[in-house]
Design an enzyme around this catalytic site. Structure first.
Site, PDB file in Angstrom:
ATOM      1  N   HIS A 146       0.836  -1.205   0.000  1.00  0.00           N
ATOM      2  CA  HIS A 146       0.000   0.000   0.000  1.00  0.00           C
ATOM      3  C   HIS A 146       0.868   1.252   0.000  1.00  0.00           C
ATOM      4  O   HIS A 146       2.067   1.189   0.275  1.00  0.00           O
ATOM      5  CB  HIS A 146      -0.932   0.038   1.220  1.00  0.00           C
ATOM      6  CG  HIS A 146      -2.109  -0.895   1.102  1.00  0.00           C
ATOM      7  ND1 HIS A 146      -2.021  -2.226   1.439  1.00  0.00           N
ATOM      8  CD2 HIS A 146      -3.374  -0.686   0.662  1.00  0.00           C
ATOM      9  CE1 HIS A 146      -3.205  -2.806   1.223  1.00  0.00           C
ATOM     10  NE2 HIS A 146      -4.042  -1.890   0.747  1.00  0.00           N
ATOM     11  N   LYS A 202      -0.537   4.833   4.563  1.00  0.00           N
ATOM     12  CA  LYS A 202      -1.380   3.872   5.302  1.00  0.00           C
ATOM     13  C   LYS A 202      -0.828   3.639   6.708  1.00  0.00           C
ATOM     14  O   LYS A 202       0.372   3.442   6.874  1.00  0.00           O
ATOM     15  CB  LYS A 202      -1.478   2.548   4.530  1.00  0.00           C
ATOM     16  CG  LYS A 202      -2.459   1.573   5.175  1.00  0.00           C
ATOM     17  CD  LYS A 202      -2.906   0.489   4.223  1.00  0.00           C
ATOM     18  CE  LYS A 202      -3.822  -0.531   4.890  1.00  0.00           C
ATOM     19  NZ  LYS A 202      -5.081   0.076   5.377  1.00  0.00           N
TER      20      LYS A 202
HETATM   21  N1  LIG Z   1     -12.920  -1.035   3.021  1.00  0.00           N
HETATM   22  C1  LIG Z   1     -12.318  -0.570   1.927  1.00  0.00           C
HETATM   23  O1  LIG Z   1     -12.675  -0.922   0.786  1.00  0.00           O
HETATM   24  C2  LIG Z   1     -11.225   0.423   2.063  1.00  0.00           C
HETATM   25  C3  LIG Z   1     -10.855   0.824   3.308  1.00  0.00           C
HETATM   26  N2  LIG Z   1      -9.969   1.845   3.475  1.00  0.00           N
HETATM   27  C4  LIG Z   1      -9.736   2.297   4.843  1.00  0.00           C
HETATM   28  O2  LIG Z   1     -10.387   3.553   5.001  1.00  0.00           O
HETATM   29  C5  LIG Z   1      -9.703   4.316   5.989  1.00  0.00           C
HETATM   30  C6  LIG Z   1      -9.372   5.710   5.437  1.00  0.00           C
HETATM   31  O3  LIG Z   1      -8.452   5.591   4.382  1.00  0.00           O
HETATM   32  P1  LIG Z   1      -7.997   6.886   3.546  1.00  0.00           P
HETATM   33  O4  LIG Z   1      -9.164   7.553   2.910  1.00  0.00           O
HETATM   34  O5  LIG Z   1      -6.873   6.444   2.698  1.00  0.00           O
HETATM   35  O6  LIG Z   1      -7.432   7.816   4.737  1.00  0.00           O
HETATM   36  P2  LIG Z   1      -7.264   9.407   4.783  1.00  0.00           P
HETATM   37  O7  LIG Z   1      -6.305   9.671   5.886  1.00  0.00           O
HETATM   38  O8  LIG Z   1      -6.957   9.940   3.423  1.00  0.00           O
HETATM   39  O9  LIG Z   1      -8.713   9.939   5.174  1.00  0.00           O
HETATM   40  C7  LIG Z   1      -9.251   9.774   6.466  1.00  0.00           C
HETATM   41  C8  LIG Z   1     -10.265  10.868   6.704  1.00  0.00           C
HETATM   42  O10 LIG Z   1     -10.833  10.678   8.001  1.00  0.00           O
HETATM   43  C9  LIG Z   1     -10.583  11.835   8.812  1.00  0.00           C
HETATM   44  N3  LIG Z   1     -10.327  11.426  10.188  1.00  0.00           N
HETATM   45  C10 LIG Z   1      -9.175  11.032  10.756  1.00  0.00           C
HETATM   46  N4  LIG Z   1      -9.348  10.744  12.060  1.00  0.00           N
HETATM   47  C11 LIG Z   1     -10.655  10.992  12.320  1.00  0.00           C
HETATM   48  C12 LIG Z   1     -11.448  10.897  13.500  1.00  0.00           C
HETATM   49  N5  LIG Z   1     -10.927  10.493  14.665  1.00  0.00           N
HETATM   50  N6  LIG Z   1     -12.747  11.245  13.410  1.00  0.00           N
HETATM   51  C13 LIG Z   1     -13.280  11.659  12.244  1.00  0.00           C
HETATM   52  N7  LIG Z   1     -12.581  11.764  11.092  1.00  0.00           N
HETATM   53  C14 LIG Z   1     -11.284  11.422  11.130  1.00  0.00           C
HETATM   54  C15 LIG Z   1      -9.348  12.489   8.188  1.00  0.00           C
HETATM   55  O11 LIG Z   1      -9.300  13.846   8.554  1.00  0.00           O
HETATM   56  P3  LIG Z   1      -7.854  14.553   8.687  1.00  0.00           P
HETATM   57  O12 LIG Z   1      -7.225  14.438   7.353  1.00  0.00           O
HETATM   58  O13 LIG Z   1      -8.232  15.947   9.094  1.00  0.00           O
HETATM   59  O14 LIG Z   1      -7.122  13.776   9.744  1.00  0.00           O
HETATM   60  C16 LIG Z   1      -9.631  12.265   6.703  1.00  0.00           C
HETATM   61  O15 LIG Z   1     -10.555  13.204   6.210  1.00  0.00           O
HETATM   62  C17 LIG Z   1      -8.487   3.483   6.400  1.00  0.00           C
HETATM   63  O16 LIG Z   1      -8.806   2.759   7.567  1.00  0.00           O
HETATM   64  C18 LIG Z   1      -8.314   2.522   5.218  1.00  0.00           C
HETATM   65  O17 LIG Z   1      -7.662   1.332   5.576  1.00  0.00           O
HETATM   66  C19 LIG Z   1      -9.401   2.487   2.425  1.00  0.00           C
HETATM   67  C20 LIG Z   1      -9.714   2.114   1.148  1.00  0.00           C
HETATM   68  C21 LIG Z   1     -10.641   1.025   0.863  1.00  0.00           C
HETATM   69  O1  LIG Z   2      -5.703   2.079   3.343  1.00  0.00           O
HETATM   70  C1  LIG Z   2      -5.972   1.750   2.164  1.00  0.00           C
HETATM   71  O2  LIG Z   2      -5.640   2.455   1.194  1.00  0.00           O
HETATM   72  C2  LIG Z   2      -6.709   0.501   1.950  1.00  0.00           C
HETATM   73  N1  LIG Z   2      -7.162  -0.121   2.997  1.00  0.00           N
HETATM   74  C3  LIG Z   2      -7.960  -1.290   3.010  1.00  0.00           C
HETATM   75  C4  LIG Z   2      -7.298  -2.398   3.804  1.00  0.00           C
HETATM   76  O3  LIG Z   2      -6.666  -2.118   4.839  1.00  0.00           O
HETATM   77  O4  LIG Z   2      -7.431  -3.557   3.426  1.00  0.00           O
HETATM   78  C5  LIG Z   2      -8.453  -1.702   1.649  1.00  0.00           C
HETATM   79  C6  LIG Z   2      -7.555  -1.354   0.496  1.00  0.00           C
HETATM   80  O5  LIG Z   2      -6.567  -2.315   0.389  1.00  0.00           O
HETATM   81  C7  LIG Z   2      -6.994   0.055   0.574  1.00  0.00           C
END
Ligand SMILES: NC(=O)C1=CN([C@@H]2O[C@H](COP(=O)(O)OP(=O)(O)OC[C@H]3O[C@@H](n4cnc5c(N)ncnc54)[C@H](OP(=O)(O)O)[C@@H]3O)[C@@H](O)[C@H]2O)C=CC1
Ligand SMILES: O=C(O)C1=N[C@H](C(=O)O)C[C@H](O)C1
Length: 268
Positions: free
Chosen positions: A156, A160
């Site tokens: 990743h 991450k």
């Molecule tokens: N299930 C799936 O298909 C996938 C899951 N994921 C998961 O999604 C999550 C987010 O990933 P990603 O978008 O890359 O991360 P980012 O860091 O880009 O985005 C996270 C967002 O959540 C906000 N945030 C952080 N902490 C808090 C909190 N305590 N309360 C409320 N909002 C908060 C951040 O704000 P700020 O920037 O101000 O901190 C930001 O806007 C991860 O856990 C990732 O593993 C990701 C892709 C696919």
């Molecule tokens: O953090 C990410 O970017 C992603 N998180 C998810 C995971 O932890 O499996 C899904 C995807 O791989 C992207």
């Protein structure tokens, strides 16, 4: 007005922006609210402008008001944030799609408890492709249940924060379950130094973090004289966003219960 009114938590994040765009482009969904942290740089901005599609919905830190506007919250944030949002959803009777990864056992229990009152989709990977891979892994593990060493490699982007990925862990669970093992007893997370020979019953995990890799997963069944590899590579976050909207649509006809993408896609 569409019945599918979507609020997005973490709207300024990598997934948040993709979700805003996918929601605005979805003819059957309406963006009801875009939520982010009180100190987020995107606060007060038009959520659509972040993705070149101005829509009049401003990013707000008022989670209560945002969730009250919506039929479903889509949450890709951090475990502590998601758990707070979950309780607000519970209070308002709003469905929730949880994509956040990295929950501990207490967090997972809190999600299961909330699902007694509201409908929840909770899945470490929302893409159709990865969910098909879960099924393929189950099939492969049932057949190659002896004489094959299982190694799971995931890669990743540099931002991450959790490892191994939620998807890699679920892949391990799928294989362990097919073998009749408990992943907690047989997982090996990385190796260093004089490790001794590999124990046959273990499932190994390796993690790579770098650059802008969206998400690669590869599961190896390593036998004598042959190796089977089953994997997935994401080149965009769009499949996660489209899967999340599919999950929100699935929840619109449910009043409560805990589901994952296997349920949404009819893969059970
Ligand atoms: N299930 C799936 O298909 C996938 C899951 N994921 C998961 O999604 C999550 C987010 O990933 P990603 O978008 O890359 O991360 P980012 O860091 O880009 O985005 C996270 C967002 O959540 C906000 N945030 C952080 N902490 C808090 C909190 N305590 N309360 C409320 N909002 C908060 C951040 O704000 P700020 O920037 O101000 O901190 C930001 O806007 C991860 O856990 C990732 O593993 C990701 C892709 C696919
Ligand atoms: O953090 C990410 O970017 C992603 N998180 C998810 C995971 O932890 O499996 C899904 C995807 O791989 C992207």
């Amino acid at each position: 007005m569409n019945d599918l009114r979507i609020a997005i938590a973490g709207a300024g994040g990598r997934m948040g922006r993709m979700l805003v765009e996918a929601t605005l482009r979805d003819a059957e969904a309406t963006l009801a609210a875009a939520i982010d942290q009180p100190d987020a740089v995107v606060l007060g901005k038009d959520a659509g402008e972040l993705v070149g599609l101005p829509c009049g919905i401003l990013v707000s830190s008022d989670r209560d008001a945002g969730i009250a506007q919506a039929t479903c919250l889509i949450d890709f944030t951090r475990p502590e944030g998601t758990l707070e949002h979950l309780e607000i959803c519970r209070r308002h009777g709003t469905a929730i799609v949880i994509g956040t990864t990295g929950f501990d056992a207490a967090g997972k229990n809190a999600i299961a408890a909330a699902a007694e009152d509201i409908p929840v989709v909770f899945a470490p990977n929302m893409s159709v492709g990865v969910n098909v891979v879960f099924k393929l892994l189950d099939l492969a593990a049932r057949i190659m249940n002896e004489g094959y060493d299982i190694e799971i490699v995931e890669a990743h982007h540099r931002h991450k924060i959790d490892a191994p990925s939620g998807t890699a862990l679920r892949m391990g669970e799928v294989v362990a379950q097919a073998f009749g093992r408990d992943l907690r007893q047989c997982a090996v997370y990385g190796r260093e130094g004089v490790t001794g020979e590999r124990l046959p019953s273990t499932i190994g995990f390796s993690t790579i973090r770098g650059g802008d890799i969206v998400g690669d997963h590869n599961v190896m069944f390593c036998g004598l004289g042959e190796r089977v590899e089953i994997g997935h590579k994401a080149s965009s976050r769009l499949p996660y966003a489209l899967g999340s909207l599919r999950a929100a649509r699935f929840l619109s006809s449910r009043s409560k219960g805990l589901f994952d993408m296997q349920d949404v896609l009819g893969l059970r």
